[in-house]
Design a protein around this motif. Structure first.
Motif, PDB file in Angstrom:
ATOM      1  N   VAL A  82      26.271  14.836   9.684  1.00  0.00           N
ATOM      2  CA  VAL A  82      25.504  15.047  10.915  1.00  0.00           C
ATOM      3  C   VAL A  82      26.198  14.374  12.091  1.00  0.00           C
ATOM      4  O   VAL A  82      26.355  14.963  13.170  1.00  0.00           O
ATOM      5  N   ILE A 106      27.698  16.213  15.323  1.00  0.00           N
ATOM      6  CA  ILE A 106      27.107  15.893  16.622  1.00  0.00           C
ATOM      7  C   ILE A 106      28.208  15.571  17.624  1.00  0.00           C
ATOM      8  O   ILE A 106      28.211  16.064  18.763  1.00  0.00           O
ATOM      9  N   LEU A 144      28.935  17.702  20.947  1.00  0.00           N
ATOM     10  CA  LEU A 144      28.503  17.101  22.199  1.00  0.00           C
ATOM     11  C   LEU A 144      29.589  16.361  22.957  1.00  0.00           C
ATOM     12  O   LEU A 144      29.426  16.102  24.154  1.00  0.00           O
ATOM     13  N   THR A 155      25.962  11.272  22.903  1.00  0.00           N
ATOM     14  CA  THR A 155      26.518  10.967  21.586  1.00  0.00           C
ATOM     15  C   THR A 155      26.393   9.481  21.270  1.00  0.00           C
ATOM     16  O   THR A 155      25.929   9.096  20.184  1.00  0.00           O
TER      17      THR A 155
END
Length: 540
Positions: free
Chosen positions: A484, A488, A492, A500
């Motif tokens: 994850v 992410i 981002l 972030t």
């Protein structure tokens, strides 16, 4: 007639010829050569896990020309090894608890090395992704099981220290990562392998070198026995006693007589394991096997273990989200900061540096063929320097934690690390002094200290027959956090960089608060010579 009296040699004293508990039996072996060797091997295995999963972070910035990587594809390649670990954690936990620790560790080390070697010869992104997935799939077997294996050779008093000792070896081993990367990746050589249509560059050799500890540890462990605690709970007390005697012989260098143990007391935990063992041995058919897997897992999510399982899983998820998810882009981000500084901008935040160099991060829509001339074939020296400092901090931190964990307790360590790292993650978005911001980034990544402390908590909370499964499940959620986190960052970083770091910082602060709810977390392990009746273990 000459009188002579035959001199009968004085017999060596017999040591502990009586029935003892398992923890007492382990205490009688003393702490010596065997324990140090096992700690070093365990620490090396933990290092190999990091090399396999995080070593790719040094490859991504310099392999983008060969593999034509976009930023999102970098995120996928960063996370795929952890996806393999997640996919297999449950399987290895079940096999380790039912078939044996060593029977899982050794084969998976060999298989991981094979997957790594093959992955170094591919130029196709998806094939490399698949091979990195299998490398993660197999390394999962040793990464979690080694905690149970190491801990079950030590009594309760030495369990946490042994595992933190392995963590110190891990930290020292990790110091090699930036050094190996610098000495290999920044070389200027290449050659073509015609029949594979592959240009073999330094980053490919780096992958091979990262896999070598797996091979070395696998061969070394072939000479080691199965965990005596596991063997004892499988109804083979004689074999467990033989292993304990062997440990004693190594630790005393054969200077003392053979350790004599009449019997190991059949404790409650061992008695509860017997019916389970017989059931496993009589298992036939796929459905019956799945039933056993379910029976091995379900107790962790039922009373009295549900609360414990939930807490350790959430903590590991939060730790890995930052320590691994953000680490995967650490060399890449530092490379961007160095590039901005070379342009003459000495007052900028990390995120502004990322935005200013996002062309090199390959956002969607960029023509990759036009980007090729701007590809980096080397990493800036700053990336290596700060990576080395990060690993040095890990080595020193693990050494300090290993020394104080019994005296201070696990809770103060968890809370202190979580809060310091979490606040660093928040402050990093406001600092416009690049060097200071980079150091806050380094501090943020040291939240990985807590991985082993939480593992030590986990093995303290669960019995032997559920211990390996509990560690595997908690680390499975941790690796899910890595997946994850990496994705992410991949999604981002080029557009919402500040978000972030905020996600990372806030999640770590929340983990610090959650630490207060760990059962029995306020208790500290004894530091004196007292021997506990119940055996237990602890552990990164």
């Amino acid at each position: 007639m000459e009188n002579s009296i035959e001199r009968i040699p004085e017999p060596k004293p017999v040591i502990y010829q009586r029935s003892v508990t398992f923890d007492e039996a382990l205490s009688m072996t003393k702490f010596g050569k065997f324990n140090y060797i096992l700690i070093i091997i365990s620490g090396t295995i933990l290092t190999s896990v990091l090399l396999e999963t995080l070593g790719i972070s040094y490859v991504i910035p310099v392999a983008e020309c060969d593999l034509l990587l976009t930023t999102k594809e970098k995120g996928v390649l960063s996370a795929v090894a952890f996806a393999g670990i997640i996919a297999s954690s449950h399987l290895w936990g079940f096999l380790a608890d039912t078939r044996g620790r060593k029977k899982v560790i050794v084969p998976t080390l060999f298989l991981t090395f094979a997957a790594t070697i093959i992955s170094s010869f591919t130029s196709n992104f998806w094939i490399l992704t698949a091979l990195r997935f299998f490398a993660g799939f197999f390394i999962s077997g040793s990464s979690a099981t080694i905690y149970a294996y190491l801990g079950e050779f030590h009594n309760k008093r030495n369990g946490s220290r042994a595992i933190m000792g392995a963590s110190f070896v891990f930290g020292v081993g990790c110091l090699l990562l930036p050094g190996i990367a610098f000495s290999i990746i920044n070389q200027e050589w290449e050659f073509t392998i015609p029949f594979l249509n592959v240009i073999y560059r330094p980053w490919r050799l780096f992958l091979v070198v990262c896999g070598l500890p797996n091979l070395i540890c696998a061969f070394t462990l072939l000479k080691f026995p199965e965990s005596p605690k596991f063997v004892f709970n499988q109804g083979k007390p004689e074999k467990a006693i033989e292993t304990i005697q062997w440990m004693h012989k190594l630790n005393t260098s054969g200077k003392e007589s053979r350790l004599q143990i009449a019997a190991i007391l059949d404790e409650t935990e061992a008695r509860q394991t017997k019916e389970r063992r017989n059931e496993i041995n009589n298992t036939k058919g796929f459905c019956a096997l799945m039933r056993l897997v379910w029976d091995q897992t379900a107790p962790l999510f039922m009373s009295p273990y549900l609360n414990k399982t939930t807490i350790v899983c959430v903590l590991q998820f939060g730790i890995y989200l930052s320590s691994n998810g953000l680490y995967m882009f650490f060399p890449d981000i530092l490379n961007r900061v160095a590039e901005v500084q070379e342009r003459g901008s000495n007052k900028t935040t990390i995120c502004n540096a990322v935005y200013a160099t996002q062309l090199y991060g390959s956002p969607d829509g960029v023509n990759m063929t036009e980007k090729l001339p701007d590809c980096n074939q080397k990493l800036d020296i700053m990336a290596y320097e700060h990576s080395f400092m990060l690993e040095l901090m890990y080595a020193l931190g693990f050494a300090v934690i290993g020394l104080i964990i019994n005296a201070v307790g696990k809770l103060p360590i968890l809370v202190f690390v979580f809060l310091c790292c979490g606040l660093s993650g928040v402050f990093i978005t406001f600092i416009d002094i690049p060097l200071l911001a980079v150091w806050l980034y380094v501090i943020l990544l040291t939240c990985g200290y807590c991985i082993n402390v939480v593992n030590a908590v986990t093995v303290d909370l669960f019995p032997t027959n559920l211990r390996a499964m509990a560690v595997c499940i908690s680390l499975m959620f941790g690796r899910l956090g890595s997946v994850v986190g990496a994705n992410i960052v991949g999604m981002l970083l080029d557009t919402q960089c500040e978000l972030t770091f905020w996600i990372s910082g806030v999640s770590l602060i929340a983990c610090g608060i959650l630490s207060f709810f760990i059962p029995n977390i306020y208790k500290r392990n004894p530091s004196g010579p007292r021997v506990s009746v119940s055996s237990d273990i602890s552990t990164r």
